[in-house]
Design an enzyme around this catalytic site. Structure first.
Site, short mmCIF file in Angstrom:
data_model
loop_
_atom_site.label_atom_id
_atom_site.label_comp_id
_atom_site.label_asym_id
_atom_site.label_seq_id
_atom_site.Cartn_x
_atom_site.Cartn_y
_atom_site.Cartn_z
N PHE A 3 0.77 -1.35 0.00
CA PHE A 3 0.03 -0.29 0.03
C PHE A 3 0.89 1.23 -0.10
O PHE A 3 1.08 1.87 1.01
CB PHE A 3 -1.02 0.06 1.21
N ASP B 220 0.62 4.20 -1.18
CA ASP B 220 0.15 5.49 -0.94
C ASP B 220 0.11 5.71 0.75
O ASP B 220 -0.09 6.84 1.26
CB ASP B 220 -1.23 5.59 -1.32
#
Length: 71
Positions: free
Chosen positions: A53, A55
């Site tokens: 992930f 971000d």
């Protein structure tokens, strides 16, 4: 992780049908695993199936290393 996925999921609809996103569950599992160093409540037998992930993690790493500053 599979138990958490039912409670922390988001969903969307694409042309092919309904799609589920488990980002919040993955972040929770990743944080527990990291905080408890894979032991106790941070022990998961399927930790290797987590997807990245970026971000969420990339800004954390960049800030920790001093490459990103929030003002």
């Amino acid at each position: 992780m599979h138990v958490l996925m039912g409670h922390l999921s988001s969903e969307g609809c694409l042309l092919l049908g309904q799609v589920f996103f488990y980002k919040r569950a993955q972040i929770l599992v990743g944080d527990l695993w990291g905080a408890f160093q894979g032991s106790g409540v941070g022990q998961f037998s399927d930790i290797e199936v987590l997807t990245t992930f970026a971000d969420y993690r990339v800004p954390v790493v960049l800030r920790t290393e001093g490459a990103l500053v929030y003002r």
